[in-house]
Design a protein around this motif. Structure first.
Motif, short mmCIF file in Angstrom:
data_model
loop_
_atom_site.label_atom_id
_atom_site.label_comp_id
_atom_site.label_asym_id
_atom_site.label_seq_id
_atom_site.Cartn_x
_atom_site.Cartn_y
_atom_site.Cartn_z
N ASP A 86 0.83 -1.22 0.00
CA ASP A 86 0.00 0.00 0.00
C ASP A 86 0.85 1.26 0.00
O ASP A 86 0.47 2.28 0.55
N ASP A 106 2.52 -2.79 -7.84
CA ASP A 106 2.98 -2.34 -6.54
C ASP A 106 4.46 -2.65 -6.36
O ASP A 106 5.13 -3.14 -7.29
N ARG A 141 -5.09 5.83 -12.12
CA ARG A 141 -4.66 6.56 -10.93
C ARG A 141 -5.75 6.52 -9.85
O ARG A 141 -5.46 6.33 -8.66
N LEU A 142 -7.00 6.70 -10.25
CA LEU A 142 -8.10 6.66 -9.29
C LEU A 142 -8.22 5.28 -8.66
O LEU A 142 -8.43 5.14 -7.45
N ARG A 145 -5.40 4.83 -6.19
CA ARG A 145 -5.64 5.59 -4.97
C ARG A 145 -6.63 4.86 -4.07
O ARG A 145 -6.47 4.83 -2.85
N ARG A 146 -7.65 4.25 -4.67
CA ARG A 146 -8.61 3.50 -3.87
C ARG A 146 -7.96 2.31 -3.17
O ARG A 146 -8.42 1.86 -2.12
N GLY A 148 -4.97 2.41 -1.95
CA GLY A 148 -3.95 2.91 -1.05
C GLY A 148 -2.59 3.09 -1.67
O GLY A 148 -1.59 3.25 -0.96
N THR A 150 0.26 4.99 -4.30
CA THR A 150 0.64 6.28 -4.85
C THR A 150 1.52 6.05 -6.06
O THR A 150 2.56 5.38 -5.97
N GLU A 193 2.99 11.24 -9.12
CA GLU A 193 3.41 12.17 -8.08
C GLU A 193 4.91 12.46 -8.21
O GLU A 193 5.68 11.58 -8.60
#
Length: 411
Positions: A86, A106, A141-142, A145-146, A148, A150, A193
């Motif tokens: 996450d 990830d 990206r959304l 984000r859901r 966890g 970045t 980011e």
């Protein structure tokens, strides 16, 4: 999933930066979750140092503690350490001739989001094709984000020649020439980011990224091989001793434009008799008597595989012809570089049962060492997803190799 290179014993930067990289690299490379004591023993660092570093990595969402395995003896079982699920993630993007793809992985290399949008992109200006890709990236990206996650960087795979600044010098099957991809994407919101030390966007040849994806998909796999991505165009990534071979200008691997028939069919690159004209997706479809326009909802490779499995004579003949042309090109590369493994990726992965025999037949005839040093031809472990997964994975491998940038951002 990861094969991080061991950090050098002496390097610039702080001792903390070095220790962070050593400890995180050890956790990433371990075949099972190591305890803090295991990491200390493996790295030579003191237990106190390892404990402090691990605390920093946990606080920065790079490492998590796993539930301890049950033990029969006395004493408290040690908790293993794993890469966090996450924290930072990599965004992989791909523009190809007939599809767009987006992938999020990830830190451990697990695919957390994957989308493919099929469309013939050749009629579109580059800016329009990239705008469609950005829309897919926004949805990714959304979703990340859901979960966890970045997005800590983005890598874009393109089927063509890409220079160090991300300028696509030539992508002949897309009709792109001197396309400033980073500048075109700058007109849209940032894809990832900002993270110190991690480029916000890297543009790379898709075959190179597919080869890197394959390299890191199997920790026990070969460290030297030729990975061939077979789509409308044909590209290759060359991996030597665990490192991608890029050539002097970064343009290596254009196997699709090796000449297999000097007086053969004209090619979009300006040459004649290129491998793509005989073993590219559209050439195979035409030889099989199929029209690409009749396959709007399916991949060409899937349809060819279905027909070949059913014994369709024209399809099998087309694949035999393509495999023979491919074998001529492969034999030349093997003779030059002395490789013993050829990985068939992209659409070729599904077609390997029919391509491999004619490829091996040409290799056995043309490779000087074939009689005592056989060449293995096998399908890609990642198949058509290799490039976009490799793109996303290259982002997180940068973080594993140099975690201090992410930690400084998180702090």
């Amino acid at each position: 999933m990861h094969r991080p290179a061991a950090p050098a014993a002496v390097r610039q930067g702080s001792l903390r930066e070095l220790n962070l990289a050593v400890v995180l690299g050890r956790i990433a490379a371990a075949p099972r979750p190591p305890s803090r004591a295991d990491v200390a023993a493996a790295t030579g660092l003191t237990r106190a140092t390892v404990s402090a570093v691990v605390d920093d990595l946990i606080a920065g969402r790079l490492v998590a503690e796993a539930e301890p395995a049950p033990r029969a003896g006395a004493g408290r079982p040690a908790r293993g350490l794993v890469l966090a699920g996450d924290g930072p993630a990599g965004l992989g993007l791909e523009v190809n001739v007939d599809y767009l793809a987006v992938c999020v992985t990830d830190l451990a290399g697990r695919v957390r989001h994957h989308t493919v949008h099929r469309a013939d992109l050749r009629p579109l200006p580059p800016a329009d094709a990239l705008a469609r890709l950005v829309a897919l990236a926004d949805a990714a990206r959304l979703d990340a984000r859901r979960q966890g996650l970045t997005l800590a960087g983005a890598v874009l795979a393109v089927p063509g020649l890409v220079d160090a600044a991300g300028l696509v010098r030539l992508a002949p099957n897309l009709g792109w020439r001197d396309v400033p991809v980073p500048a075109l994407l700058a007109a849209h919101p940032p894809l990832a980011e900002p993270v110190p030390g991690i480029p916000a966007l890297v543009v790379e040849n898709e075959a190179n990224l597919a080869a890197l994806g394959e390299l890191h998909a199997d920790p026990d796999g070969p460290v030297s091989f030729l990975h061939i991505s077979g789509e409308v165009g044909i590209g290759a990534g060359i991996v030597l001793d665990g490192a991608l071979f890029r050539g002097v200008r970064g343009f290596s691997g254009e196997i699709g434009h090796l000449t297999v028939r000097p007086a053969g069919r004209p090619c979009g690159c300006g040459g004649r008799g290129c491998l793509e004209r005989y073993a590219g997706q559209e050439a195979v479809l035409a030889a099989a008597g199929l029209d690409r326009a009749d396959l709007p909802a399916d991949t060409a490779a899937a349809r060819l595989a279905d027909l070949a499995a059913a014994g369709h004579h024209a399809t099998r003949a087309a694949l035999a012809e393509a495999g023979a042309a491919l074998g001529v090109a492969v034999a030349g590369v093997v003779n030059l570089l002395d490789l013993d493994t050829v990985v068939l990726g992209g659409g070729y992965a599904r077609l390997t049962p029919w391509l491999r025999p004619p490829v091996l037949a040409e290799v056995s005839r043309r490779v000087l060492t074939a009689a005592w040093s056989p060449v293995t031809v096998r399908p890609s472990a990642l198949g058509p997803e290799a490039a976009v997964v490799g793109a996303a994975g290259s982002v997180v491998r940068r973080i594993v190799a140099a975690p201090v940038g992410w930690l400084n951002r998180a702090g």
